[in-house]
Design a protein around this motif. Structure first.
Motif, mmCIF file in Angstrom:
data_model
loop_
_atom_site.group_PDB
_atom_site.id
_atom_site.type_symbol
_atom_site.label_atom_id
_atom_site.label_comp_id
_atom_site.label_asym_id
_atom_site.label_seq_id
_atom_site.Cartn_x
_atom_site.Cartn_y
_atom_site.Cartn_z
ATOM 1 N N HIS A 29 -26.986 39.089 -30.871
ATOM 2 C CA HIS A 29 -27.926 37.972 -30.758
ATOM 3 C C HIS A 29 -28.359 37.452 -32.132
ATOM 4 O O HIS A 29 -28.490 36.238 -32.335
ATOM 5 N N LEU A 30 -28.604 38.374 -33.071
ATOM 6 C CA LEU A 30 -29.049 37.945 -34.400
ATOM 7 C C LEU A 30 -27.944 37.204 -35.161
ATOM 8 O O LEU A 30 -28.206 36.216 -35.847
ATOM 9 N N ILE A 31 -26.709 37.694 -35.043
ATOM 10 C CA ILE A 31 -25.597 37.010 -35.710
ATOM 11 C C ILE A 31 -25.438 35.594 -35.155
ATOM 12 O O ILE A 31 -25.215 34.634 -35.905
ATOM 13 N N ILE A 32 -25.576 35.473 -33.844
ATOM 14 C CA ILE A 32 -25.477 34.155 -33.211
ATOM 15 C C ILE A 32 -26.640 33.266 -33.659
ATOM 16 O O ILE A 32 -26.460 32.103 -34.024
ATOM 17 N N ALA A 33 -27.875 33.808 -33.631
ATOM 18 C CA ALA A 33 -29.061 33.025 -34.000
ATOM 19 C C ALA A 33 -28.984 32.529 -35.436
ATOM 20 O O ALA A 33 -29.388 31.399 -35.741
ATOM 21 N N GLU A 34 -28.437 33.359 -36.317
ATOM 22 C CA GLU A 34 -28.363 32.985 -37.725
ATOM 23 C C GLU A 34 -27.396 31.831 -37.976
ATOM 24 O O GLU A 34 -27.469 31.167 -39.007
ATOM 25 N N GLN A 35 -26.496 31.583 -37.034
ATOM 26 C CA GLN A 35 -25.593 30.435 -37.193
ATOM 27 C C GLN A 35 -26.364 29.128 -37.114
ATOM 28 O O GLN A 35 -25.951 28.108 -37.672
ATOM 29 N N ALA A 39 -28.460 32.219 -42.396
ATOM 30 C CA ALA A 39 -28.317 33.656 -42.663
ATOM 31 C C ALA A 39 -29.516 34.174 -43.436
ATOM 32 O O ALA A 39 -30.087 33.472 -44.274
ATOM 33 N N ARG A 40 -29.896 35.393 -43.146
ATOM 34 C CA ARG A 40 -31.010 36.037 -43.834
ATOM 35 C C ARG A 40 -30.495 37.166 -44.712
ATOM 36 O O ARG A 40 -29.381 37.656 -44.538
ATOM 37 N N GLY A 211 -36.669 37.257 -55.254
ATOM 38 C CA GLY A 211 -36.450 36.053 -54.479
ATOM 39 C C GLY A 211 -36.747 36.185 -53.000
ATOM 40 O O GLY A 211 -36.567 35.229 -52.243
ATOM 41 N N GLU A 212 -37.205 37.362 -52.561
ATOM 42 C CA GLU A 212 -37.522 37.525 -51.146
ATOM 43 C C GLU A 212 -38.790 36.748 -50.785
ATOM 44 O O GLU A 212 -39.731 36.661 -51.577
ATOM 45 N N ASP A 213 -38.808 36.174 -49.608
ATOM 46 C CA ASP A 213 -39.979 35.474 -49.084
ATOM 47 C C ASP A 213 -40.825 36.503 -48.333
ATOM 48 O O ASP A 213 -40.574 36.801 -47.170
ATOM 49 N N TRP A 214 -41.823 37.041 -49.014
ATOM 50 C CA TRP A 214 -42.585 38.148 -48.445
ATOM 51 C C TRP A 214 -43.434 37.720 -47.255
ATOM 52 O O TRP A 214 -43.697 38.523 -46.348
ATOM 53 N N THR A 215 -43.846 36.480 -47.223
ATOM 54 C CA THR A 215 -44.608 35.988 -46.067
ATOM 55 C C THR A 215 -43.742 35.986 -44.818
ATOM 56 O O THR A 215 -44.148 36.461 -43.756
ATOM 57 N N SER A 216 -42.532 35.479 -44.969
ATOM 58 C CA SER A 216 -41.602 35.464 -43.841
ATOM 59 C C SER A 216 -41.240 36.879 -43.404
ATOM 60 O O SER A 216 -41.139 37.176 -42.204
ATOM 61 N N LEU A 217 -41.052 37.770 -44.379
ATOM 62 C CA LEU A 217 -40.759 39.167 -44.063
ATOM 63 C C LEU A 217 -41.901 39.790 -43.255
ATOM 64 O O LEU A 217 -41.665 40.496 -42.274
ATOM 65 N N GLY A 218 -43.122 39.518 -43.664
ATOM 66 C CA GLY A 218 -44.281 40.062 -42.970
ATOM 67 C C GLY A 218 -44.398 39.534 -41.551
ATOM 68 O O GLY A 218 -44.653 40.294 -40.610
ATOM 69 N N VAL A 219 -44.184 38.235 -41.397
ATOM 70 C CA VAL A 219 -44.247 37.614 -40.066
ATOM 71 C C VAL A 219 -43.179 38.212 -39.153
ATOM 72 O O VAL A 219 -43.445 38.566 -38.001
#
Length: 268
Positions: A29-35, A39-40, A211-219
């Protein structure tokens, strides 16, 4: 742009939380969603999986504590040793797969076929298990096969680690859905912690976290934890009186849909 990134992180956290322990394949599901969502980073994927692992650890904390504190009791010791053996089999075989340089496919077709074949496998396993006595016993054969099944699921995204382990346990003799699910989930806890820890150390060594988006990581982490907790609680209640057939049908429909999208060039 930041809001869009946070929304994407939230959506991926929801997907991970729902699919990690339901037998429908989180990786697929994640591989499909990332399309569609983009990509993360490896760190992001590790973090959202960690949220799901923590959720199921919280759910089973009493059971885990009882196994540790009640080690002297033969029943607990036997169960714990089987968990350890299943984990060690997965760890050894998993390292061998890593050393061989195996890479997960990222296109839709193999994931779609894994979803379809896995759905058919689930229907067969339910049918076969229903013909046997409703045993709750975890045998050594079940422990060994569950350990192997975890590696197979890791090699073929779309297979589903939980689905592969639950149904191999049911076919190998643990006909009771709740007992097979509990063993599969308890084995998954150390397995997923070890895999996430290994991958995180490797990622930090090779790429770092610049370069990581820590806010997005936290969410994503918080979302994954909460949603996984709800999903697993619901699943454990659902299987008390229902079969896994609905998940099998969902997998087959999704697999056919993805093959259709791939054939039309709408998905890589």
């Amino acid at each position: 742009m930041a809001d869009q990134s946070i929304l994407s992180a939230f959506i991926l956290g929801v997907i991970e939380g729902i699919t990690e322990f339901l037998p429908i394949s989180s990786t697929g599901h994640l591989i499909i969603a990332e399309q569609w969502l983009g990509a993360r980073s490896d760190t992001f994927n590790i973090v959202i999986q960690a949220g799901a692992i923590i959720a199921v650890t919280i759910i089973y904390w009493r059971r885990l504590l009882n196994l540790v504190l009640g080690w002297r009791e033969p029943e607990n010791r036997d169960y714990a040793l089987k968990l350890i053996v299943a984990f060690l089999i997965t760890a050894v075989l998993g390292l061998i797969v890593k050393k061989l340089g195996f890479e997960l496919p990222e296109d839709a077709s193999p994931i779609a076929w894994a979803l379809i074949i896995g759905g058919i496998w689930m229907i067969f396993a339910e049918w076969a298990a229903a013909k046997r006595p409703q045993s709750t016993k975890i045998t050594w054969l079940v422990a060994v096969l569950v350990g192997i099944a975890q590696v197979v699921a890791g090699v073929f995204p779309g297979t589903s680690r939980s689905g592969a382990t639950i149904f191999i346990a049911m076919l190998a003799g643990t006909g009771n859905r709740a007992a097979a699910t509990e063993f599969a989930f308890l084995v998954g806890i150390p397995t997923m912690y070890a895999a996430s820890g290994y991958q995180l150390l490797k990622t930090l060594k090779d790429q770092g976290v610049a370069g990581e988006d820590w806010t997005s990581l936290g969410v994503a982490f918080v979302t994954s934890t909460i949603v996984a907790f709800i999903a697993v609680k619901w699943l454990l209640s659902y299987i008390q009186t229902n079969r896994f057939t609905v998940f099998a049908v969902y997998r087959i429909i999704l697999g056919v849909f993805l093959l259709g999208l791939a054939s039309m060039g709408l998905m890589a």
